[in-house]
Scaffold this motif. Structure first.
Motif, PDB file in Angstrom:
ATOM      1  N   LYS A 174      43.638  38.703  37.925  1.00 35.55           N
ATOM      2  CA  LYS A 174      44.734  37.808  37.493  1.00 35.55           C
ATOM      3  C   LYS A 174      43.649  36.600  36.995  1.00 35.55           C
ATOM      4  CE  LYS A 174      48.282  34.594  38.642  1.00 35.55           C
ATOM      5  NZ  LYS A 174      49.154  34.095  39.791  1.00 35.55           N
ATOM      6  N   LYS A 175      42.567  36.414  37.809  1.00 36.35           N
ATOM      7  CA  LYS A 175      41.554  35.348  37.237  1.00 36.35           C
ATOM      8  C   LYS A 175      40.725  35.650  36.262  1.00 36.35           C
ATOM      9  CE  LYS A 175      41.999  32.799  41.994  1.00 36.35           C
ATOM     10  NZ  LYS A 175      41.340  32.526  43.209  1.00 36.35           N
ATOM     11  N   GLU A 176      40.344  36.993  36.230  1.00 38.93           N
ATOM     12  CA  GLU A 176      39.223  37.477  35.420  1.00 38.93           C
ATOM     13  C   GLU A 176      39.897  38.650  34.684  1.00 38.93           C
ATOM     14  OE1 GLU A 176      36.772  36.076  33.727  1.00 38.93           O
ATOM     15  OE2 GLU A 176      35.383  36.080  35.536  1.00 38.93           O
ATOM     16  N   PRO A 177      40.685  38.607  34.020  1.00 38.48           N
ATOM     17  CA  PRO A 177      41.452  39.853  33.296  1.00 38.48           C
ATOM     18  C   PRO A 177      40.258  40.641  32.537  1.00 38.48           C
ATOM     19  CG  PRO A 177      42.231  37.771  32.126  1.00 38.48           C
ATOM     20  CD  PRO A 177      41.549  37.337  33.226  1.00 38.48           C
ATOM     21  N   LYS A 178      39.534  40.045  31.788  1.00 39.87           N
ATOM     22  CA  LYS A 178      38.419  41.017  31.179  1.00 39.87           C
ATOM     23  C   LYS A 178      37.501  41.616  31.836  1.00 39.87           C
ATOM     24  CE  LYS A 178      38.052  37.212  27.578  1.00 39.87           C
ATOM     25  NZ  LYS A 178      37.241  36.206  26.775  1.00 39.87           N
ATOM     26  N   ALA A 179      37.334  41.522  33.147  1.00 35.11           N
ATOM     27  CA  ALA A 179      36.773  42.443  33.955  1.00 35.11           C
ATOM     28  C   ALA A 179      37.344  43.760  34.458  1.00 35.11           C
ATOM     29  CB  ALA A 179      36.515  41.618  35.570  1.00 35.11           C
ATOM     30  N   VAL A 200      27.384  48.953  34.319  1.00 32.08           N
ATOM     31  CA  VAL A 200      26.305  50.108  33.511  1.00 32.08           C
ATOM     32  C   VAL A 200      26.415  49.719  32.116  1.00 32.08           C
ATOM     33  CG1 VAL A 200      25.517  52.499  33.190  1.00 32.08           C
ATOM     34  CG2 VAL A 200      26.571  51.712  35.559  1.00 32.08           C
ATOM     35  N   ASN A 201      27.503  49.670  31.556  1.00 33.53           N
ATOM     36  CA  ASN A 201      27.457  49.507  29.921  1.00 33.53           C
ATOM     37  C   ASN A 201      28.090  48.158  29.484  1.00 33.53           C
ATOM     38  OD1 ASN A 201      26.695  52.201  29.467  1.00 33.53           O
ATOM     39  ND2 ASN A 201      28.834  53.013  30.071  1.00 33.53           N
ATOM     40  N   ALA A 202      28.096  47.315  30.238  1.00 29.44           N
ATOM     41  CA  ALA A 202      28.532  45.818  30.028  1.00 29.44           C
ATOM     42  C   ALA A 202      27.293  45.151  29.332  1.00 29.44           C
ATOM     43  CB  ALA A 202      29.079  45.001  31.209  1.00 29.44           C
ATOM     44  N   SER A 203      27.818  44.547  28.041  1.00 28.75           N
ATOM     45  CA  SER A 203      26.619  43.723  27.244  1.00 28.75           C
ATOM     46  C   SER A 203      26.352  42.532  28.136  1.00 28.75           C
ATOM     47  CB  SER A 203      26.923  43.885  25.940  1.00 28.75           C
ATOM     48  OG  SER A 203      28.240  42.934  25.709  1.00 28.75           O
ATOM     49  N   LYS A 230      38.183  46.389  32.575  1.00 29.69           N
ATOM     50  CA  LYS A 230      37.836  47.818  32.256  1.00 29.69           C
ATOM     51  C   LYS A 230      36.576  47.968  32.910  1.00 29.69           C
ATOM     52  CE  LYS A 230      35.190  46.183  27.866  1.00 29.69           C
ATOM     53  NZ  LYS A 230      34.991  46.337  26.749  1.00 29.69           N
ATOM     54  N   PHE A 231      35.967  47.177  33.601  1.00 30.79           N
ATOM     55  CA  PHE A 231      34.703  47.249  34.332  1.00 30.79           C
ATOM     56  C   PHE A 231      34.699  47.604  35.784  1.00 30.79           C
ATOM     57  CE2 PHE A 231      33.435  44.554  30.678  1.00 30.79           C
ATOM     58  CZ  PHE A 231      32.428  45.598  29.987  1.00 30.79           C
ATOM     59  N   ILE A 232      36.188  47.668  36.277  1.00 34.23           N
ATOM     60  CA  ILE A 232      36.079  47.730  37.727  1.00 34.23           C
ATOM     61  C   ILE A 232      36.659  49.347  38.093  1.00 34.23           C
ATOM     62  CG2 ILE A 232      37.798  47.132  39.641  1.00 34.23           C
ATOM     63  CD1 ILE A 232      37.879  44.327  38.465  1.00 34.23           C
TER      64      ILE A 232
END
Length: 939
Positions: free
Chosen positions: A697-702, A727-730, A704-706
């Motif tokens: 909720k606080k960090e919705p952009k995360a 691993v693939n996060a820029s 796809k990395f969870i």
């Protein structure tokens, strides 16, 4: 009922019931007859409960339940196959054992059976209910006359006298502890080492005097207490000094003008009162009241010297006891060692002599047998408070008393004839590193000697002299791993080694203990073995004992010719870790290869119990070994059940001797196994299940990395845990997620703060786990799982799940591999060779998986295994909300899952060319070890 009469009763019972037996009409009659006429239960109907009602999905009835011994019995008619399923009233197909388990679960914790029996009037299938994976012990009715002892657990409850001895001895130990605390305070704030040693000896002397008074050895009742009562606190110290001097002075050497109240005391001898340099403090009123009003009024005569030795020593600080690896042994556990080591054979020899019909010949043999008892020598190289030596002495003397009674009992009258006792505490030797324990051990042996002398006197109606003490217990203070045992007892004079050496895992050993191990575990050139620093401390005693007995070759029967050595045997209580996993080869290979030892008997893992108030929570084994002639059938104990096998290997399995050593690559052509990922992040890249929704909720952009992140616990229990898999996060993406960035920064700081240089280097990649394994699909295997599951749950996972280093993975594993690993064949291998955490499976890549011998199936056999493996997966899918913990709990396993596993078991056994109809797990392990040896030799 003695052994001879019980065997006769068992024979009559077997003959009476041969060819008979109808479940509904004769079950109760059968068990009443057995309990009453074979096992001596006066009122069997009061001892047993029949048709006990339990509520399942419907009302069911337990055929027979014995509440006092917690034995549950499922009776079937004659001719019924006890290993095959039988249709139940609800339509399900269950074996008699499966019925027992259902009923047991319904009874609840307090009535849960210790033992289970299924019976068809011709055979008894005996189950250890504490070990649900244990195979049944099978006893045939026809064999009951010679194997009746295998059903002793039906009626074997702890006798009231033993319970009373235990209670009295524990209370005595508590009182000793209180005396210790009170007197310790009298030595000042910083007592010296000499003062502390004096305190130890002072306590021992006081206890001996109180025991001697209460048991009548001093002469008259309350003699010691009456003497002390005459002194005020300021004179109490001098009164004790005078008394101790008198007790150490022969009667004819005493000052005839000494006070009469002192001259009344007898001469004790034995060295107990000989040290005149003992520092005795002043006594305040509180100390005096404790000794006279509490200690002296306690009845010390009823203590068990075996039990009391342990609780006496419990005055040592628990921290010191733990650091030394000291664990007290119960009387029950002592007999698990000494009975198969020598006592069972001695008792059998005695019973055989009694069968001699000619009185004169029988008496001559009894006299020779008594001489043999008096010739045996016993050595405990880690004797602690002496309870092994004390209980062995008591057992030997009680056997001697039986001989004395047969030879003299009915003919003796009151008088002063020659002492008929030949067994002496001079036959007992020990080494102990703690000075206080040495004193306690000697005192316990003296008290045991006095008690047994009283038993002999009552038996043969003779007047025997109890004092002065004429014997000396050969207890030596020192480090057994640094001493030459021949200096304590020359090996040519020794009969048996036994004991309970210290339990200290290699990771918990002190610097001195590690040096001890390197000093002991040396090869022929005097160089420490490569893994000497990676094995448990107890192994040092095994090595020393094996080395000590290595040159012995003559069987111990009768007298030993001059210059010849006896066949020495040894048995130790040990932590089970030396029979599991990687330690087995490191501990045992030198003993087999250099000293030619073999295992004569063993008790497989059992939970420790002791007589002290500070009970040790450990899992133990008992191993008896020698290098001489071995019995053809070797007893292998699992709980109270015993099987006889040709060979016991160091994994305590009835199978050929093999050493499963650490291997980097699989022995067979199968996919490699590796461990999961170690975060090494200080927890900063991990998201707990309960925090997941709030974090997204606080960090919705995360999101796809969870990914889901699991270890053994989450895997088995459906636990929720997640991780940031970046691993693939820029860098651009990371910079737009402040909560994620904060976690990365915290991870970096945590790694930098570490003292480990490897972990510090990971600070260069703070957004990543230490390993980044994330295959497309793989088989996951938990590193640690409960021994109570028949199968270790495994499963196929994909790249959406990240596994921790608490799970193993087989990348690109197929259905065939899954089916083999989920089979009873593989589980038999696991149970035999894997390491354990307490008693739980500790599955390892290098020991379990890489050494496992895989089958060479035909195409059709492989296809069948793939089919049955899929059947297991399909059966699980029917219960999507159930965790592996629930699915694989024995009493909860769904019928379709059980059937799927059974079908897979049969398919795998056929691929190995094993007969699944008849093969026992022990036989399966034996065949696997043969395959393992063959594969190793082919490399």
């Amino acid at each position: 009922m003695d052994a001879t009469n019980r065997a006769k009763a068992a024979k009559l019972f077997a003959e009476k019931w041969k060819g008979k037996g109808y479940e509904k009409g004769e079950s109760q009659l059968f068990w009443v007859d057995l309990l009453k006429n074979v096992y001596g239960v006066d009122n069997p109907t009061d001892f047993m409960e029949c048709e006990v009602q339990v509520m399942l999905e419907h009302t069911s009835f337990i055929d027979v339940y014995l509440p006092s011994t917690k034995v549950m019995i499922e009776q079937k008619s004659i001719g019924k196959d006890l290993s095959k399923p039988i249709k139940q009233s609800d339509g399900t197909m269950l074996t008699p054992m499966q019925q027992l388990k259902r009923y047991a679960a319904a009874l609840g914790y307090y009535k849960y059976p210790r033992w289970g029996i299924t019976c068809n009037f011709e055979e008894f299938y005996i189950y250890d209910m504490a070990n649900p994976n244990c195979e049944p012990e099978i006893l045939k009715l026809a064999d009951l006359p010679k194997e009746y002892n295998r059903l002793n657990f039906l009626v074997d409850t702890t006798h009231d006298n033993i319970k009373k001895e235990l209670e009295v001895s524990l209370n005595a130990g508590t009182l000793v502890g209180k005396m210790y605390e009170y007197l310790y305070a009298q030595y000042g704030d910083e007592p010296t080492d000499k003062m502390l040693k004096s305190l130890n000896m002072l306590i021992v002397r006081l206890v001996f005097c109180m025991y001697a008074e209460d048991s009548g050895i001093f002469g008259r009742k309350d003699m010691f207490m009456d003497y002390l009562n005459d002194f005020r606190p300021q004179h109490f110290r001098k009164a004790l000094i005078d008394l101790f001097e008198i007790l150490d002075t022969p009667v004819d050497e005493r000052d005839p003008y000494e006070e009469k109240r002192l001259l009344e005391f007898p001469y004790v001898n034995g060295g107990l009162f000989s040290d005149e340099s003992l520092i005795i403090p002043q006594f305040n009123q509180e100390c005096v009241d404790l000794i006279i009003k509490e200690a002296c009024t306690f009845n010390w005569a009823e203590i068990s010297p075996t039990i009391f030795g342990a609780v006496f020593e419990s005055t040592i600080a628990s921290q010191a006891r733990r650091a030394g690896g000291m664990h007290y042994t119960s009387v029950e556990n002592i007999h698990k060692v000494i009975d198969p080591l020598f006592l069972n054979d001695l008792k059998a020899e005695y019973e055989k002599i009694l069968e001699v019909p000619q009185p004169k010949k029988r008496d001559n043999q009894l006299k020779m047998f008594q001489d043999k008892l008096a010739s045996l020598t016993f050595f405990d190289p880690a004797c602690g408070s002496g309870n092994f030596l004390t209980e062995t002495y008591i057992s030997l003397r009680r056997l001697e008393n039986q001989v004395i009674e047969k030879l003299l009992g009915q003919e003796m009258v009151l008088g002063d004839l020659a002492n008929p006792v030949k067994v002496s505490i001079q036959q007992f030797y020990g080494i102990e590193i703690n000075d206080y324990a040495c004193v306690v051990a000697k005192t316990a042996l003296w008290i045991a000697e006095l008690q047994m002398m009283q038993e002999t006197q009552a038996l043969v109606h003779m007047n025997l002299d109890f004092l002065p003490l004429k014997s000396y217990a050969n207890i030596v203070e020192g480090n057994a791993l640094r001493m030459d045992w021949n200096d304590v007892v020359p090996k040519e004079r020794l009969s048996y080694i036994m004991g309970n050496p210290p339990f200290v895992g290699y990771s918990l050993q002190s610097k001195e203990q590690k040096e001890d191990m390197l000093n002991v575990y040396k090869d022929e050139k005097g160089k420490p073995y490569k893994k000497a620093g990676k094995i448990d401390y107890v192994a040092g005693w095994y090595f020393k004992a094996a080395e000590y007995i290595a040159t012995s070759s003559l069987p111990l029967e009768g007298k030993v010719p001059e210059g010849r050595m006896r066949c020495k045997k040894a048995a130790f209580v040990s932590t089970n870790s030396i029979t599991q996993g990687e330690q087995v080869a490191d501990v045992w290979k030198p003993l087999y290869n250099r000293f030619g030892i073999h295992i004569d008997f063993a008790h497989r893992t059992f939970r420790w119990n002791s007589e002290s108030n500070n009970k040790a929570a450990v899992h133990c084994v008992i191993i008896g070994f020698s290098n001489g002639g071995s019995r053809k059938e070797k007893p292998l104990y699992s709980g109270e059940l015993v099987t006889y096998v040709e060979n016991i290997n160091p994994y305590l399995v009835g199978a050929p001797t093999a050493f499963i050593e650490s291997r980097k690559e699989p022995l067979c052509d199968v996919p490699k196994m590796s461990t999961g990922n170690r975060p090494a992040d200080g927890g900063h890249l991990i998201i707990d299940g309960k925090d997941y929704a709030d974090f997204i909720k606080k960090e919705p952009k995360a999101q796809k990395f969870i990914k889901r992140f699991i270890g053994s616990h989450e895997f088995i229990n459906n636990g929720e845990r997640y991780c940031l898999w970046l691993v693939n996060a820029s860098p651009e993406e990371l910079s737009k997620m402040p909560l994620v960035l904060k976690r990365i920064e915290d991870c970096r700081n945590d790694r930098l703060a570490s003292t480990d240089k490897g972990r510090q280097k990971l600070a260069d990649t703070p957004s990543l786990f230490r390993e980044t394994k994330n295959p497309l699909h793989f088989i996951a295997i938990p590193e640690v799982s409960s021994e109570n599951r028949r199968y270790i749950p495994m499963d196929f996972l994909d790249s959406n799940t990240i596994i921790s280093n608490k799970l193993q993975m087989i990348e690109n594993g197929e259905l065939f591999h899954f089916g083999i690993l989920q089979s009873n064949v593989h589980m038999a291998w696991v149970r035999a060779v894997c390491g354990r955490l307490k008693s739980d499976y500790d599955y390892s890549q290098k020991i379990v998986y890489n050494n496992f011998p895989w089958p060479n199936p035909t195409k059709s056999q492989k296809a069948k295994i793939e089919q049955t493996a899929q059947g297991i997966l399909d059966a699980r899918k029917k219960h999507p909300d159930s965790s592996f913990a629930s699915l694989y709990k024995e009493v909860l396993m769904p019928p379709e899952l059980r059937k799927a596993h059974q079908a897979n078991d049969r398919a795998v056994m056929e691929a190995y060319r094993f007969d699944w109809h008849t093969m026992k797990e022990s036989e399966c392990v034996a065949e696997l070890m043969k395959m393992y040896q063959s594969l190793v030799e082919q490399q």
